[in-house]
Design a protein around this motif. Structure first.
Motif, PDB file in Angstrom:
ATOM      1  N   ALA A 143      62.927  -9.026  45.633  1.00 54.35           N
ATOM      2  CA  ALA A 143      61.473  -9.065  45.770  1.00 54.35           C
ATOM      3  C   ALA A 143      60.898  -8.820  44.379  1.00 54.35           C
ATOM      4  CB  ALA A 143      61.000  -8.003  46.753  1.00 54.35           C
ATOM      5  N   LYS A 144      60.433  -9.878  43.726  1.00 51.92           N
ATOM      6  CA  LYS A 144      60.033  -9.782  42.313  1.00 51.92           C
ATOM      7  C   LYS A 144      58.524  -9.730  42.180  1.00 51.92           C
ATOM      8  CE  LYS A 144      61.690  -9.627  38.080  1.00 51.92           C
ATOM      9  NZ  LYS A 144      60.512  -9.245  37.289  1.00 51.92           N
ATOM     10  N   GLY A 145      58.030  -8.572  41.757  1.00 54.98           N
ATOM     11  CA  GLY A 145      56.604  -8.357  41.597  1.00 54.98           C
ATOM     12  C   GLY A 145      56.042  -9.042  40.359  1.00 54.98           C
ATOM     13  N   GLY A 146      54.736  -9.264  40.364  1.00 50.14           N
ATOM     14  CA  GLY A 146      54.095  -9.980  39.272  1.00 50.14           C
ATOM     15  C   GLY A 146      53.949  -9.178  37.995  1.00 50.14           C
ATOM     16  N   GLY A 147      53.732  -7.871  38.118  1.00 51.24           N
ATOM     17  CA  GLY A 147      53.531  -7.065  36.919  1.00 51.24           C
ATOM     18  C   GLY A 147      54.709  -7.092  35.979  1.00 51.24           C
ATOM     19  N   SER A 148      55.908  -6.926  36.528  1.00 54.04           N
ATOM     20  CA  SER A 148      57.102  -6.946  35.693  1.00 54.04           C
ATOM     21  C   SER A 148      57.471  -8.368  35.283  1.00 54.04           C
ATOM     22  CB  SER A 148      58.272  -6.278  36.415  1.00 54.04           C
ATOM     23  OG  SER A 148      58.580  -6.944  37.629  1.00 54.04           O
ATOM     24  N   GLU A 149      57.286  -9.326  36.189  1.00 50.11           N
ATOM     25  CA  GLU A 149      57.611 -10.722  35.864  1.00 50.11           C
ATOM     26  C   GLU A 149      56.763 -11.225  34.702  1.00 50.11           C
ATOM     27  OE1 GLU A 149      59.855 -14.306  37.312  1.00 50.11           O
ATOM     28  OE2 GLU A 149      60.137 -12.153  37.020  1.00 50.11           O
ATOM     29  N   HIS A 274      66.268  -5.172  45.826  1.00 51.60           N
ATOM     30  CA  HIS A 274      67.123  -6.322  46.112  1.00 51.60           C
ATOM     31  C   HIS A 274      68.142  -5.950  47.166  1.00 51.60           C
ATOM     32  CE1 HIS A 274      69.118  -4.246  42.674  1.00 51.60           C
ATOM     33  NE2 HIS A 274      70.203  -4.462  43.384  1.00 51.60           N
ATOM     34  N   LYS A 275      68.545  -6.948  47.915  1.00 46.69           N
ATOM     35  CA  LYS A 275      69.535  -6.787  48.987  1.00 46.69           C
ATOM     36  C   LYS A 275      70.454  -7.973  48.976  1.00 46.69           C
ATOM     37  CE  LYS A 275      67.847  -2.968  50.784  1.00 46.69           C
ATOM     38  NZ  LYS A 275      68.612  -1.698  50.866  1.00 46.69           N
TER      39      LYS A 275
END
Length: 279
Positions: A143-149, A274-275
């Motif tokens: 699950a990739k959030g926008g802030g870090s991406e 992540h899973k």
């Protein structure tokens, strides 16, 4: 030839999406405790305590770890001797992601790049496929959030820049990111390949455990050096100062063209979500 039902994929992916947003992996929780014990800055220790409390609350209440539930990114290793009994694997994974974000009441963040109108169900899932020997199906979900991406970058270095150029770029990228990716962060580094492979490898690298040591001693030493250098920046948890800006640096390499040195840095926030499942 082994056959897997579409519904088993849909259900497994839906559960992964919900769990990834509710439960921090044990290795990340352990890294919080270790970092908190090592911190000398009172505010940094307090933040780590809050992060631990947040993880416990999410696990107990079923609420997401973070308001940004991210885009669904999947790395799939599909055995050459396995097939889906009805429909396509891509469609089943996407359907499972839509189901998980719906059933889990997770924020849907996918929107049109121009109008910014929300798609409404977080689709389409971003899926990377690898065909491998065997009859198993392994699915890894992030699950990739926008802030870090938004803090992640790809750079085509000149070959002559070598290791010093790689080191300088990675450290500078984290320094310039500051508090934006919600430190403490995990940093994935893709070296080699080409433009797109370096980016994919930088994200794949983040699927490793925080406490995992690279099997190549030279790469392991590079990871340790980058981790120590990043933590000397003093950005600290949430950017408020401290000894722990980064929990781990993970590197993934690939052979590249003799005329180029592709480099990608992918930053993940502290709620490393992540899973993986094997069917």
């Amino acid at each position: 030839m082994r056959t897997i039902s579409r519904q088993s994929v849909v259900d497994a992916v839906a559960a992964m999406c919900i769990d990834a947003n509710r439960y921090l992996p044990a290795d990340v929780l352990a890294s919080f405790a270790k970092a908190k014990a090592a911190e000398t800055v009172a505010s940094a220790r307090e933040i780590f305590g809050q992060l631990e409390e947040n993880a416990a609350l999410a696990a107990r209440t079923g609420l997401p770890l973070c308001q940004d539930c991210g885009l669904g990114v999947f790395f799939v290793e599909a055995g050459e001797d396995v097939r889906l009994e009805d429909g396509s694997l891509r469609e089943a994974i996407n359907a499972g992601m839509v189901k998980g974000y719906g059933d889990g009441f997770l924020r849907k963040s996918t929107c049109d790049p121009f109008t910014r109108k929300n798609v409404g169900d977080n689709s389409p899932a971003i899926i990377h496929f690898d065909l491998v020997p065997g009859d198993a199906l392994k699915i890894c979900m992030m699950a990739k959030g926008g802030g870090s991406e938004n803090m992640s970058r790809v750079m085509m270095l000149a070959p002559a820049q070598g290791l010093p150029g790689i080191r300088e770029f990675v450290i500078r990228r984290v320094a310039e990111s500051g508090s934006n990716p919600c430190p403490p962060v995990l940093v994935g580094v893709g070296i080699g390949g080409n433009f797109e492979l370096a980016a994919i490898n930088s994200k794949k690298a983040l699927m490793r455990r925080v406490d995992d040591v690279h099997p190549d001693p030279e790469v392991a030493a590079m990871e340790a050096d980058l981790l120590a250098s990043i933590n000397r920046l003093g950005i600290g948890p949430m950017g408020l100062g401290g000894a722990t800006t980064c929990l781990g640096v993970k590197i993934r390499t690939a052979p590249c063209h003799l005329a180029s040195l592709p480099l990608a840095v992918n930053i993940q926030c502290h709620s490393s979500r992540h899973k993986e499942v094997t069917l």
